[in-house]
Design an enzyme around this catalytic site. Structure first.
Site, PDB file in Angstrom:
ATOM      1  N   THR A  51      75.535  90.975  95.478  1.00  0.00           N
ATOM      2  CA  THR A  51      76.124  92.047  95.468  1.00  0.00           C
ATOM      3  C   THR A  51      77.500  92.212  94.564  1.00  0.00           C
ATOM      4  OG1 THR A  51      74.893  92.870  97.308  1.00  0.00           O
ATOM      5  CG2 THR A  51      76.920  94.227  96.723  1.00  0.00           C
ATOM      6  N   GLU A  80      81.366  96.788  86.437  1.00  0.00           N
ATOM      7  CA  GLU A  80      82.686  96.825  86.035  1.00  0.00           C
ATOM      8  C   GLU A  80      82.929  96.430  84.409  1.00  0.00           C
ATOM      9  OE1 GLU A  80      86.340  97.157  88.684  1.00  0.00           O
ATOM     10  OE2 GLU A  80      85.157  95.695  89.976  1.00  0.00           O
ATOM     11  N   HIS A 118      72.882  98.304  96.427  1.00  0.00           N
ATOM     12  CA  HIS A 118      72.129  97.362  96.062  1.00  0.00           C
ATOM     13  C   HIS A 118      70.850  97.296  96.515  1.00  0.00           C
ATOM     14  CE1 HIS A 118      72.356  92.763  94.647  1.00  0.00           C
ATOM     15  NE2 HIS A 118      71.329  93.186  94.145  1.00  0.00           N
TER      16      HIS A 118
END
Length: 129
Positions: free
Chosen positions: A32, A40, A66
């Protein structure tokens, strides 16, 4: 900034980006934290061409799920789309995929900063410690 600007970045799951390696779990599956990192990267890289000299962006908020695991050896990628630009605040829709489909999705917020001023502030914090 142009609403609708998109970003994409990909990698392959290997020993360095598994949950076991990241310490976020015990399995050799895509972690994750690494999925979030890809999200990002896709977002910040997509808006870099619009920034003035000396500016950058910093992540300030992330709300993601996730939803599916990805084994080592499989390609994964993240995509971002700028959906809101409010002065220095940027909001992105983000999603991550592997070769079988969607593995995660959410929203990511970044702020435009003056890199030198930002670093000055951070360095002053370190000195004050």
């Amino acid at each position: 900034m142009v609403i609708g600007t998109k970003g994409r970045i990909e990698t392959v799951v290997d020993d360095t980006n598994t949950a076991k390696f990241a310490g976020s779990g015990t399995l050799d599956v895509f972690s994750t934290p690494n999925m979030i990192g890809l999200m990002e990267q896709a977002a910040h890289m997509s808006v870099e061409p619009f920034l003035a000299e000396g500016q950058g962006t910093v992540g300030t908020k992330l709300e993601v799920s996730h939803d599916a695991a990805t084994p080592k050896g499989m390609k994964v990628w993240a995509e971002s789309e700028l959906v809101l630009a409010d002065r220095r605040r940027l909001v992105f829709e983000v999603a991550a995929y592997d070769e079988c489909g969607l593995i995660g999705k959410g929203r990511h917020e970044r702020f435009i900063i003056d890199s030198d001023k930002f670093l000055e502030k951070i360095n002053a914090k370190a000195v004050a410690k």
